[in-house]
Design an enzyme around this catalytic site. Structure first.
Site, PDB file in Angstrom:
ATOM      1  N   ASP A 103       0.844  -1.198   0.000  1.00  0.00           N
ATOM      2  CA  ASP A 103       0.000   0.000   0.000  1.00  0.00           C
ATOM      3  C   ASP A 103       0.875   1.242   0.000  1.00  0.00           C
ATOM      4  O   ASP A 103       2.034   1.203   0.419  1.00  0.00           O
ATOM      5  CB  ASP A 103      -0.888   0.023   1.250  1.00  0.00           C
ATOM      6  CG  ASP A 103      -1.855  -1.152   1.266  1.00  0.00           C
ATOM      7  OD1 ASP A 103      -2.186  -1.663   0.191  1.00  0.00           O
ATOM      8  OD2 ASP A 103      -2.260  -1.545   2.378  1.00  0.00           O
TER       9      ASP A 103
HETATM   10  N1  URA Z   1      -1.177  -6.068   3.803  1.00  0.00           N
HETATM   11  C1  URA Z   1      -1.705  -4.831   3.812  1.00  0.00           C
HETATM   12  O1  URA Z   1      -2.753  -4.608   4.385  1.00  0.00           O
HETATM   13  N2  URA Z   1      -1.035  -3.856   3.160  1.00  0.00           N
HETATM   14  C2  URA Z   1       0.148  -4.040   2.539  1.00  0.00           C
HETATM   15  O2  URA Z   1       0.716  -3.089   1.980  1.00  0.00           O
HETATM   16  C3  URA Z   1       0.686  -5.335   2.543  1.00  0.00           C
HETATM   17  C4  URA Z   1       0.005  -6.329   3.193  1.00  0.00           C
END
Ligand code: URA
Length: 229
Positions: A103
């Site tokens: 993310d």
């Molecule tokens: N899980 C998440 O919620 N976000 C990420 O960036 C990676 C794994």
């Protein structure tokens, strides 16, 4: 391999541009400027330089990037710059792309590669490649929450349970969690499913590879596929 082909394969532009770099005297091997584009070069453990910047030759590139917040993993980002903008042009040109996505607000280890078979192997759900995240929760975690994460939780909008493979508690709000699936927003959704919230998320490892503390944010390095799987 011909010198022109070496540069082309490593992302230094079109064949014509690579030819130009060589005849303009901008390419060297072991400190010696080489101006013949058709010269045969042994690519085994080859190091070459373009405009004084040294590059190792790799048939396929595998990169570890320490991703900062504020970057999207998409090639066509919407709200923030792409992680691709943190890489030099030759790596972008040769088609290196992120293995899975982090993310925008997640930090830590992002693997990028132009090796299609490796990308497939690392992202295929049946391969169960382990990933370890350091999670900072908004509220203190308790034994019940950890138990739920380890025995399995149902994520919103899904039917099957997903479980953490291992959890190591670091403090009342910080823990490391190993998972072997790669569902969308998986860690945040798992933590939400036990009634808490992720405040910060940092990926420590993918497969056998652990992010080195020497690699600061925004920095990248070449790694070997054998170090990963
Ligand atoms: N899980 C998440 O919620 N976000 C990420 O960036 C990676 C794994």
């Amino acid at each position: 391999m011909k010198l022109e082909q070496v540069l082309f394969s490593q992302g230094f532009g079109t064949r014509h541009e690579c030819y130009g770099l060589i005849v303009q005297g901008r390419v060297a091997i072991e400190g010696q400027t080489l101006t013949d584009p058709w010269m045969d070069v042994d690519t085994n453990a080859l190091e070459f330089s373009v405009d004084g910047v040294s590059w190792p030759y790799f048939e396929k590139a595998v990169i570890a990037l320490n991703k900062p917040t504020g970057y999207e993993c998409s090639r066509k980002p919407i709200h923030h710059p792409s992680v691709m903008s943190l890489l030099p042009a030759p790596l972008r040109n040769r088609g290196v792309q992120p293995v899975g996505r982090l993310d925008e607000d997640t930090t830590g280890l992002l693997i990028l590669t132009d090796d299609g078979a490796l990308l497939h192997r690392l992202t295929h759900p049946k391969k169960h490649v382990a990933k370890i995240y350091r999670v900072t929760a908004k509220h203190p975690m308790d034994e019940t929450m950890f138990h739920q994460l380890l025995t399995g939780v149902v994520l919103d909008g899904e039917k099957e349970k997903v479980a953490a493979d291992a959890i190591e508690q670091k403090s009342d709000r910080v823990f490391e969690m190993k998972i072997t699936q790669g569902k969308y927003h998986q860690v945040k959704r798992m933590v939400a499913a036990v009634g808490n919230r992720v405040q910060a998320l940092h990926r420590i490892s993918v497969g056998h590879y652990t992010l080195s503390e020497e690699l600061s944010e925004k920095q990248w390095c070449f790694i070997r596929k054998e170090d990963l799987i």
